[in-house]
Design an enzyme around this catalytic site. Structure first.
Site, PDB file in Angstrom:
ATOM      1  N   THR A  40     -17.327  21.181  12.918  1.00 40.23           N
ATOM      2  CA  THR A  40     -15.958  20.707  12.691  1.00 40.23           C
ATOM      3  C   THR A  40     -15.710  20.518  11.204  1.00 40.23           C
ATOM      4  OG1 THR A  40     -16.071  19.491  14.777  1.00 40.23           O
ATOM      5  CG2 THR A  40     -14.362  18.814  13.225  1.00 40.23           C
ATOM      6  N   LYS A  50      -9.489  19.282   2.716  1.00 38.75           N
ATOM      7  CA  LYS A  50      -9.518  18.971   1.281  1.00 38.75           C
ATOM      8  C   LYS A  50      -8.989  20.145   0.460  1.00 38.75           C
ATOM      9  CE  LYS A  50     -10.412  15.795   2.906  1.00 38.75           C
ATOM     10  NZ  LYS A  50     -10.800  15.289   4.234  1.00 38.75           N
ATOM     11  N   THR A 143     -23.686  17.818  18.887  1.00 36.85           N
ATOM     12  CA  THR A 143     -22.552  18.622  19.366  1.00 36.85           C
ATOM     13  C   THR A 143     -21.188  18.072  18.951  1.00 36.85           C
ATOM     14  OG1 THR A 143     -22.857  17.499  21.473  1.00 36.85           O
ATOM     15  CG2 THR A 143     -23.754  19.715  21.297  1.00 36.85           C
ATOM     16  N   ASP A 313     -21.254  12.608  15.469  1.00 34.19           N
ATOM     17  CA  ASP A 313     -20.063  12.152  16.196  1.00 34.19           C
ATOM     18  C   ASP A 313     -20.322  11.914  17.682  1.00 34.19           C
ATOM     19  OD1 ASP A 313     -18.696  12.417  13.832  1.00 34.19           O
ATOM     20  OD2 ASP A 313     -17.171  13.811  14.588  1.00 34.19           O
ATOM     21  N   HIS A 445     -15.486   4.115 -21.707  1.00 37.58           N
ATOM     22  CA  HIS A 445     -14.048   3.934 -21.930  1.00 37.58           C
ATOM     23  C   HIS A 445     -13.470   5.197 -22.535  1.00 37.58           C
ATOM     24  CE1 HIS A 445     -10.272   2.012 -22.894  1.00 37.58           C
ATOM     25  NE2 HIS A 445     -10.367   2.520 -24.120  1.00 37.58           N
TER      26      HIS A 445
HETATM   27  P1  FAD Z   1     -19.549  18.676  14.354  1.00 38.02           P
HETATM   28  O1  FAD Z   1     -19.264  18.913  12.927  1.00 38.02           O
HETATM   29  O2  FAD Z   1     -18.408  18.456  15.269  1.00 38.02           O
HETATM   30  O3  FAD Z   1     -20.404  19.914  14.849  1.00 38.02           O
HETATM   31  C1  FAD Z   1     -20.775  20.086  16.157  1.00 38.02           C
HETATM   32  C2  FAD Z   1     -21.077  21.540  16.382  1.00 38.02           C
HETATM   33  O4  FAD Z   1     -21.714  21.679  17.631  1.00 38.02           O
HETATM   34  C3  FAD Z   1     -19.835  22.428  16.450  1.00 38.02           C
HETATM   35  O5  FAD Z   1     -19.972  23.523  15.583  1.00 38.02           O
HETATM   36  C4  FAD Z   1     -19.771  22.874  17.897  1.00 38.02           C
HETATM   37  O6  FAD Z   1     -19.243  24.181  18.056  1.00 38.02           O
HETATM   38  C5  FAD Z   1     -21.244  22.842  18.267  1.00 38.02           C
HETATM   39  N1  FAD Z   1     -21.485  22.697  19.705  1.00 38.02           N
HETATM   40  C6  FAD Z   1     -20.937  21.803  20.557  1.00 38.02           C
HETATM   41  N2  FAD Z   1     -21.471  21.944  21.799  1.00 38.02           N
HETATM   42  C7  FAD Z   1     -22.367  22.952  21.718  1.00 38.02           C
HETATM   43  C8  FAD Z   1     -23.264  23.548  22.638  1.00 38.02           C
HETATM   44  N3  FAD Z   1     -23.342  23.124  23.884  1.00 38.02           N
HETATM   45  N4  FAD Z   1     -24.022  24.577  22.202  1.00 38.02           N
HETATM   46  C9  FAD Z   1     -23.961  25.006  20.924  1.00 38.02           C
HETATM   47  N5  FAD Z   1     -23.159  24.455  20.002  1.00 38.02           N
HETATM   48  C10 FAD Z   1     -22.377  23.442  20.387  1.00 38.02           C
HETATM   49  N6  FAD Z   1     -15.600  13.427   7.745  1.00 38.02           N
HETATM   50  C11 FAD Z   1     -15.918  13.063   6.488  1.00 38.02           C
HETATM   51  O7  FAD Z   1     -16.962  12.433   6.280  1.00 38.02           O
HETATM   52  N7  FAD Z   1     -15.119  13.375   5.431  1.00 38.02           N
HETATM   53  C12 FAD Z   1     -13.959  14.038   5.587  1.00 38.02           C
HETATM   54  O8  FAD Z   1     -13.263  14.309   4.618  1.00 38.02           O
HETATM   55  C13 FAD Z   1     -13.581  14.429   6.889  1.00 38.02           C
HETATM   56  N8  FAD Z   1     -12.445  15.100   7.107  1.00 38.02           N
HETATM   57  C14 FAD Z   1     -12.113  15.498   8.376  1.00 38.02           C
HETATM   58  C15 FAD Z   1     -10.908  16.166   8.570  1.00 38.02           C
HETATM   59  C16 FAD Z   1     -10.535  16.564   9.836  1.00 38.02           C
HETATM   60  C17 FAD Z   1      -9.231  17.304  10.030  1.00 38.02           C
HETATM   61  C18 FAD Z   1     -11.406  16.317  10.937  1.00 38.02           C
HETATM   62  C19 FAD Z   1     -11.043  16.784  12.308  1.00 38.02           C
HETATM   63  C20 FAD Z   1     -12.602  15.637  10.756  1.00 38.02           C
HETATM   64  C21 FAD Z   1     -12.953  15.210   9.471  1.00 38.02           C
HETATM   65  N9  FAD Z   1     -14.128  14.501   9.230  1.00 38.02           N
HETATM   66  C22 FAD Z   1     -14.450  14.106   7.970  1.00 38.02           C
HETATM   67  C23 FAD Z   1     -15.049  14.159  10.321  1.00 38.02           C
HETATM   68  C24 FAD Z   1     -16.227  15.139  10.335  1.00 38.02           C
HETATM   69  O9  FAD Z   1     -15.732  16.450  10.496  1.00 38.02           O
HETATM   70  C25 FAD Z   1     -17.192  14.803  11.473  1.00 38.02           C
HETATM   71  O10 FAD Z   1     -17.580  13.450  11.381  1.00 38.02           O
HETATM   72  C26 FAD Z   1     -18.430  15.678  11.385  1.00 38.02           C
HETATM   73  O11 FAD Z   1     -18.087  17.036  11.470  1.00 38.02           O
HETATM   74  C27 FAD Z   1     -19.422  15.328  12.495  1.00 38.02           C
HETATM   75  O12 FAD Z   1     -20.531  16.144  12.386  1.00 38.02           O
HETATM   76  P2  FAD Z   1     -21.437  16.534  13.637  1.00 38.02           P
HETATM   77  O13 FAD Z   1     -22.549  17.341  13.076  1.00 38.02           O
HETATM   78  O14 FAD Z   1     -21.751  15.324  14.414  1.00 38.02           O
HETATM   79  O15 FAD Z   1     -20.516  17.426  14.582  1.00 38.02           O
HETATM   80  P1  NAI Z   2      -8.310   7.481  13.385  1.00 37.28           P
HETATM   81  O1  NAI Z   2      -9.156   6.689  14.282  1.00 37.28           O
HETATM   82  O2  NAI Z   2      -8.573   7.475  11.930  1.00 37.28           O
HETATM   83  O3  NAI Z   2      -6.791   7.009  13.535  1.00 37.28           O
HETATM   84  C1  NAI Z   2      -6.128   7.038  14.745  1.00 37.28           C
HETATM   85  C2  NAI Z   2      -4.890   6.164  14.630  1.00 37.28           C
HETATM   86  O4  NAI Z   2      -4.096   6.393  15.761  1.00 37.28           O
HETATM   87  C3  NAI Z   2      -5.215   4.673  14.581  1.00 37.28           C
HETATM   88  O5  NAI Z   2      -4.482   4.082  13.548  1.00 37.28           O
HETATM   89  C4  NAI Z   2      -4.786   4.188  15.965  1.00 37.28           C
HETATM   90  O6  NAI Z   2      -4.341   2.848  15.952  1.00 37.28           O
HETATM   91  C5  NAI Z   2      -3.658   5.153  16.274  1.00 37.28           C
HETATM   92  N1  NAI Z   2      -3.405   5.366  17.701  1.00 37.28           N
HETATM   93  C6  NAI Z   2      -4.310   5.463  18.706  1.00 37.28           C
HETATM   94  N2  NAI Z   2      -3.689   5.697  19.870  1.00 37.28           N
HETATM   95  C7  NAI Z   2      -2.355   5.760  19.605  1.00 37.28           C
HETATM   96  C8  NAI Z   2      -1.200   5.993  20.369  1.00 37.28           C
HETATM   97  N3  NAI Z   2      -1.275   6.194  21.695  1.00 37.28           N
HETATM   98  N4  NAI Z   2       0.015   5.993  19.762  1.00 37.28           N
HETATM   99  C9  NAI Z   2       0.113   5.786  18.427  1.00 37.28           C
HETATM  100  N5  NAI Z   2      -0.963   5.560  17.642  1.00 37.28           N
HETATM  101  C10 NAI Z   2      -2.178   5.559  18.207  1.00 37.28           C
HETATM  102  O7  NAI Z   2      -8.327   8.951  14.003  1.00 37.28           O
HETATM  103  P2  NAI Z   2      -7.895  10.349  13.404  1.00 37.28           P
HETATM  104  O8  NAI Z   2      -6.968  10.181  12.272  1.00 37.28           O
HETATM  105  O9  NAI Z   2      -7.470  11.157  14.570  1.00 37.28           O
HETATM  106  O10 NAI Z   2      -9.265  10.909  12.867  1.00 37.28           O
HETATM  107  C11 NAI Z   2     -10.376  11.117  13.762  1.00 37.28           C
HETATM  108  C12 NAI Z   2     -11.675  10.893  13.071  1.00 37.28           C
HETATM  109  O11 NAI Z   2     -11.938  11.906  12.127  1.00 37.28           O
HETATM  110  C13 NAI Z   2     -11.694   9.579  12.344  1.00 37.28           C
HETATM  111  O12 NAI Z   2     -12.427   8.670  13.115  1.00 37.28           O
HETATM  112  C14 NAI Z   2     -12.381   9.851  11.061  1.00 37.28           C
HETATM  113  O13 NAI Z   2     -13.632   9.224  11.056  1.00 37.28           O
HETATM  114  C15 NAI Z   2     -12.573  11.353  10.996  1.00 37.28           C
HETATM  115  N6  NAI Z   2     -11.895  11.829   9.794  1.00 37.28           N
HETATM  116  C16 NAI Z   2     -12.380  11.431   8.578  1.00 37.28           C
HETATM  117  C17 NAI Z   2     -11.756  11.807   7.429  1.00 37.28           C
HETATM  118  C18 NAI Z   2     -12.283  11.313   6.138  1.00 37.28           C
HETATM  119  O14 NAI Z   2     -13.399  10.825   6.111  1.00 37.28           O
HETATM  120  N7  NAI Z   2     -11.550  11.427   5.053  1.00 37.28           N
HETATM  121  C19 NAI Z   2     -10.584  12.664   7.425  1.00 37.28           C
HETATM  122  C20 NAI Z   2     -10.130  12.998   8.752  1.00 37.28           C
HETATM  123  C21 NAI Z   2     -10.795  12.601   9.873  1.00 37.28           C
END
Ligand code: FAD
Ligand code: NAI
Length: 467
Positions: A40, A50, A143, A313, A445
């Site tokens: 992801t 980003k 996963t 996650d 600074h």
């Molecule tokens: P994932 O990155 O979700 O990877 C899991 C992988 O497992 C996937 O590739 C999936 O295809 C694979 N998989 C699943 N099931 C199977 C299976 N059965 N067999 C084989 N493969 C499988 N976090 C930050 O720290 N900083 C950020 O700036 C940030 N920005 C984000 C922005 C967005 C839009 C989103 C959605 C998330 C963001 N996150 C950010 C959160 C971050 O992406 C996750 O916390 C992170 O990817 C978790 O890593 P992971 O390795 O646990 O799982």
């Molecule tokens: P989030 O948990 O950050 O925010 C979800 C928001 O939705 C909360 O404020 C919650 O109160 C609100 N909410 C929940 N149910 C609702 C409803 N029914 N109606 C209206 N509001 C509701 O989740 P988000 O933004 O979806 O991100 C998911 C995860 O991805 C986060 O937990 C974060 O850890 C990760 N992520 C991290 C980033 C980073 O580190 N910069 C960037 C993007 C995602």
């Protein structure tokens, strides 16, 4: 094939775990359901978001602040297709980087869905072609997660979308309604607001980024409203959304219990993410689940089945890439007989809006709840020479320290380049520094980092120099 360890999932948790296992001499395989590595975070999360935040920030600055800097431009336009293509290029180059790292560390990569046959055998089913089985001594499940969706609000991926679709839109929305004022909503809302969209955030609670120190959400809300025209509706319970063909209608119940309707052309659902275990066939290995779809693990991230671990996650804790990475390293080192440790309280959280927001350690609300005696010191960027030079004067650094020992207990920041500044706070807290320690260290600074020193000076006998 027989492996010492097989990792399922190639996100930041999985691929980092695989590399560390290989470094420690284990014969390692990694299984990824998609044809690209990185999970992801790399494909539809951290990196592409980003990339778009950076591109849209350039546009916003060119349109709104360049003139003040004495730079005049004419006919400024957004080429969204090019922006999205550049983002795809950034992702691709990182995909290639991970493939290279797998080769370098002699990790065997299997593309296909991994599912347990039993605790030591995993079947890999590719999108096309024959399935195969691999044998393994140990397994790391990494996963990840998927977006949470509401049963009464079906995502059609056209008008009612999640972050995945929002990262590849074909047009700049006129009006995007965002359900959930958390990290995704505010980051992707910022991207499109900078490109010209009107953004309406509908949040269930009474604040944005509600899990961070409350002072941060308050300041971010003020700035997003002022600079990007964000509109916020708090304590609104969303009840439905419909794709009308040309746009969307979102209904919600306001705090008075009345039904209100929001009309726009896109609705981004960003209300959190949930652990993903579909297709793993965990029952075949006997792995037990915890609440809310998570895999249950102990302090060493081992499941109830000895030799099967889970990280990132898919287990309890913050859903962050760097948390997943630390867990990957921990499991590999634990398997190798070492005694690794993660201080979960010191995993920083960052929001990449502008101003950026970050926090580590306890929030002021948590300290109050614990009844702990604490003191605070703050420093606003409007008093920073560096911030004045770059016209980034919104925000502040707030330090929370123990009232008696002066140990730093939490640092919460909003302002320019905060995503990088928070590292100083993490280092200080890992070494259990006092606010006085930081206050006495020389900070170059003019830099934004001086705000950290000044906040620490403010926390120790209120002796900040520049306010
Ligand atoms: P994932 O990155 O979700 O990877 C899991 C992988 O497992 C996937 O590739 C999936 O295809 C694979 N998989 C699943 N099931 C199977 C299976 N059965 N067999 C084989 N493969 C499988 N976090 C930050 O720290 N900083 C950020 O700036 C940030 N920005 C984000 C922005 C967005 C839009 C989103 C959605 C998330 C963001 N996150 C950010 C959160 C971050 O992406 C996750 O916390 C992170 O990817 C978790 O890593 P992971 O390795 O646990 O799982
Ligand atoms: P989030 O948990 O950050 O925010 C979800 C928001 O939705 C909360 O404020 C919650 O109160 C609100 N909410 C929940 N149910 C609702 C409803 N029914 N109606 C209206 N509001 C509701 O989740 P988000 O933004 O979806 O991100 C998911 C995860 O991805 C986060 O937990 C974060 O850890 C990760 N992520 C991290 C980033 C980073 O580190 N910069 C960037 C993007 C995602």
């Amino acid at each position: 094939m027989k492996y010492d360890v097989t990792v399922i999932g190639s996100g930041p948790g999985g691929y980092v775990a695989a590399i560390r296992c290989a470094q420690l001499g284990m014969k390692t395989a990694i299984i990824e359901k998609y044809n690209v590595l990185g999970g992801t975070c790399l494909n539809v999360g951290c990196i592409p978001s980003k990339a778009l935040l950076d591109s849209s920030e350039h546009f916003h600055n060119a349109a709104h602040t360049f003139k003040e800097h004495g730079i005049e431009l004419e006919n400024l336009q957004v080429n969204l297709e090019q922006m999205i293509n550049r983002k795809a290029g950034v992702v691709k180059s990182n995909n290639d980087g991970i493939t290279y790292l797998m080769k370098k560390n002699k990790i065997d990569v299997y593309n296909g869905l991994g599912s347990f046959v039993n605790k030591n055998k995993i079947k890999v089913t590719p999108e096309s072609g024959e399935a195969q089985e691999i044998e393994t001594e140990k397994v790391i499940i990494a996963t990840g997660s998927k977006p949470t969706v509401l049963p009464f609000l079906p995502v059609d991926k056209e008008r009612i979308i999640t972050s995945t679709e929002a990262l590849k839109l074909k047009e700049v929305p006129k009006h995007m309604i965002i359900i959930g004022g958390g990290v995704i909503g505010l980051e992707l809302g910022s991207v499109y607001a900078r490109l010209g969209s009107k953004i309406t955030v509908v949040e269930f609670l009474d604040s944005i980024i509600p899990t961070m120190d409350r002072a941060l959400g308050k300041e971010l809300q003020r700035v997003l409203k002022k600079t990007l025209g964000f509109e916020f509706f708090f304590q609104h319970k969303v009840t439905g959304a419909t794709n009308t063909g040309e746009g969307v209608k979102v209904t919600a119940e306001n705090p008075k219990g009345e039904t209100v309707t929001f009309e726009g052309d896109y609705c981004l659902v960003s209300i959190g993410r949930k652990p993903y275990t579909d297709g793993l066939n965990l029952e075949a290995a006997g792995v037990q689940m915890a609440e809310r779809g998570m895999i249950a693990v102990n302090d060493h991230l081992e499941t109830n089945v000895p030799g099967i671990f889970a990280i990132g996650d898919v287990v309890r804790g913050a859903m962050l890439a760097h948390k997943a990475e630390e867990e990957g390293v921990l499991v590999a080192e634990y398997m190798a007989g070492q005694k690794p440790h993660i201080n979960y309280n010191l995993i920083p959280g960052v929001v990449y809006t502008w101003p950026e927001v970050a926090g580590v350690g306890f929030t002021e609300e948590q300290l109050k709840e614990q009844g702990r005696a604490y003191k605070t010191g703050s420093f606003p960027f409007k008093a920073s020479g560096r911030a004045k030079a770059s016209m980034d004067t919104d925000g502040f650094v707030k330090v929370l320290a123990d009232k008696n020992t002066d140990e730093i207990l939490g640092v919460h920041m909003i302002g320019p380049r905060i995503a990088d500044l928070i590292a100083e706070a993490v280092v200080a807290m890992e070494f259990r520094a006092s606010a006085e320690d930081i206050a006495r260290m020389s900070h170059a600074h003019p830099t934004y980092t001086e705000a950290m020193k000044e906040a620490c000076l403010a926390a120790t006998e209120n002796r900040a120099i520049h306010i």
